[in-house]
Design an enzyme around this catalytic site. Structure first.
Site, PDB file in Angstrom:
ATOM      1  N   PRO A  11       0.802  -1.221   0.000  1.00  0.00           N
ATOM      2  CG  PRO A  11      -0.054  -1.041   2.171  1.00  0.00           C
ATOM      3  CD  PRO A  11       0.611  -2.010   1.228  1.00  0.00           C
ATOM      4  CG  ASN A  12      -0.274   4.329   1.277  1.00  0.00           C
ATOM      5  OD1 ASN A  12      -1.248   4.832   0.740  1.00  0.00           O
ATOM      6  ND2 ASN A  12      -0.315   3.813   2.485  1.00  0.00           N
ATOM      7  NE  ARG A  19       3.380   7.166   2.052  1.00  0.00           N
ATOM      8  CZ  ARG A  19       3.764   5.990   2.494  1.00  0.00           C
ATOM      9  NH1 ARG A  19       4.240   5.097   1.645  1.00  0.00           N
ATOM     10  NH2 ARG A  19       3.675   5.685   3.759  1.00  0.00           N
ATOM     11  CE1 TYR A  24       8.404   5.164   3.065  1.00  0.00           C
ATOM     12  CE2 TYR A  24       7.135   7.190   3.191  1.00  0.00           C
ATOM     13  CZ  TYR A  24       7.440   5.944   3.678  1.00  0.00           C
ATOM     14  OH  TYR A  24       6.779   5.459   4.781  1.00  0.00           O
ATOM     15  CG  ASN A  75       8.407  -1.721   0.095  1.00  0.00           C
ATOM     16  OD1 ASN A  75       7.765  -1.762   1.139  1.00  0.00           O
ATOM     17  ND2 ASN A  75       9.080  -0.661  -0.281  1.00  0.00           N
ATOM     18  CB  ALA A  78       1.584   0.163   6.487  1.00  0.00           C
ATOM     19  CG  HIS A  81       5.311  -2.276  10.102  1.00  0.00           C
ATOM     20  ND1 HIS A  81       6.647  -2.575  10.280  1.00  0.00           N
ATOM     21  CD2 HIS A  81       5.258  -1.308   9.150  1.00  0.00           C
ATOM     22  CE1 HIS A  81       7.365  -1.799   9.485  1.00  0.00           C
ATOM     23  NE2 HIS A  81       6.555  -1.039   8.782  1.00  0.00           N
ATOM     24  CG  ASP A  88       0.014 -17.359   8.382  1.00  0.00           C
ATOM     25  OD1 ASP A  88       1.026 -17.461   9.123  1.00  0.00           O
ATOM     26  OD2 ASP A  88      -1.147 -17.306   8.833  1.00  0.00           O
ATOM     27  CD  GLU A 100       9.904  -7.294   5.654  1.00  0.00           C
ATOM     28  OE1 GLU A 100       9.124  -6.448   6.113  1.00  0.00           O
ATOM     29  OE2 GLU A 100      10.311  -8.273   6.315  1.00  0.00           O
ATOM     30  CG  HIS A 102      10.564  -2.128   4.901  1.00  0.00           C
ATOM     31  ND1 HIS A 102       9.209  -1.865   4.867  1.00  0.00           N
ATOM     32  CD2 HIS A 102      10.701  -3.382   5.394  1.00  0.00           C
ATOM     33  CE1 HIS A 102       8.555  -2.919   5.323  1.00  0.00           C
ATOM     34  NE2 HIS A 102       9.441  -3.852   5.643  1.00  0.00           N
ATOM     35  CB  SER A 104      12.050   4.585   5.440  1.00  0.00           C
ATOM     36  OG  SER A 104      11.084   3.715   6.007  1.00  0.00           O
ATOM     37  NE  ARG A 109       9.452   6.177   8.848  1.00  0.00           N
ATOM     38  CZ  ARG A 109       8.490   6.011   7.965  1.00  0.00           C
ATOM     39  NH1 ARG A 109       8.566   5.062   7.066  1.00  0.00           N
ATOM     40  NH2 ARG A 109       7.429   6.797   7.973  1.00  0.00           N
ATOM     41  NE  ARG A 113       6.197   4.311  10.000  1.00  0.00           N
ATOM     42  CZ  ARG A 113       5.207   4.270   9.104  1.00  0.00           C
ATOM     43  NH1 ARG A 113       5.064   3.225   8.321  1.00  0.00           N
ATOM     44  NH2 ARG A 113       4.376   5.285   8.989  1.00  0.00           N
TER      45      ARG A 113
END
Length: 147
Positions: A11-12, A19, A24, A75, A78, A81, A88, A100, A102, A104, A109, A113
């Site tokens: 998301p986002n 953003r 970012y 990625n 959110a 977290h 799963d 994985e 990220h 940032s 942070r 997070r």
């Protein structure tokens, strides 16, 4: 035939470049896709690059990768977290390597997070290095697959 790697974005991330550029960066998701496409070709990979703001889409794509890919870069945004469902799903496709990413540094942070639900099921995590983290994840997958 090139090996396929799924690069999944949560998301986002469709708003990258606009953003919170102080966190970012200014590179758009399309720019990240271009970088990944170039590096993947150098490594002998083809990529499937996707983004969704919906958790279920990401779960479905991880399952699809279990049948079609040699690895996954994700990625989760959110959802990393909060999502036991993504944790799963990654476990369900094991031993498929999942990295994985990220953009940032999640550990520098807000405290909510600091914990990743995906990390315990993933091969590894790259965070805090900006958009180049995606390319580094492709390099890590290539090294892992070569043994």
């Amino acid at each position: 035939m090139a090996k396929t790697v799924f690069i999944l974005n949560g998301p986002n991330l469709n708003a990258l470049g606009k953003r919170e550029p102080g966190i970012y960066g200014s590179l758009s998701l399309a720019g990240i896709e271009e970088s990944c496409t170039r590096r993947a070709a150098e490594l002998g990979f083809e990529i499937v690059f996707r983004q969704s703001n919906h958790e279920g889409d990401l779960v479905d794509w991880i399952h699809e990768a279990g049948d079609k890919a040699v690895g996954v870069v994700i990625n989760p945004g959110a959802y990393g977290h909060t999502s036991i469902a993504l944790h799963d799903a990654v476990r369900a496709v094991s031993p498929l390597p999942v990295i994985e990413v990220h953009i940032s540094n999640i550990h520098a942070r807000e405290s909510f997070r600091h914990v990743s639900m995906i990390a315990p099921a993933a091969k590894g995590m790259i965070c805090g290095l900006g958009a180049i983290g995606y390319v580094l994840a492709l390099d890590a997958l290539a090294a892992h697959l070569q043994g």
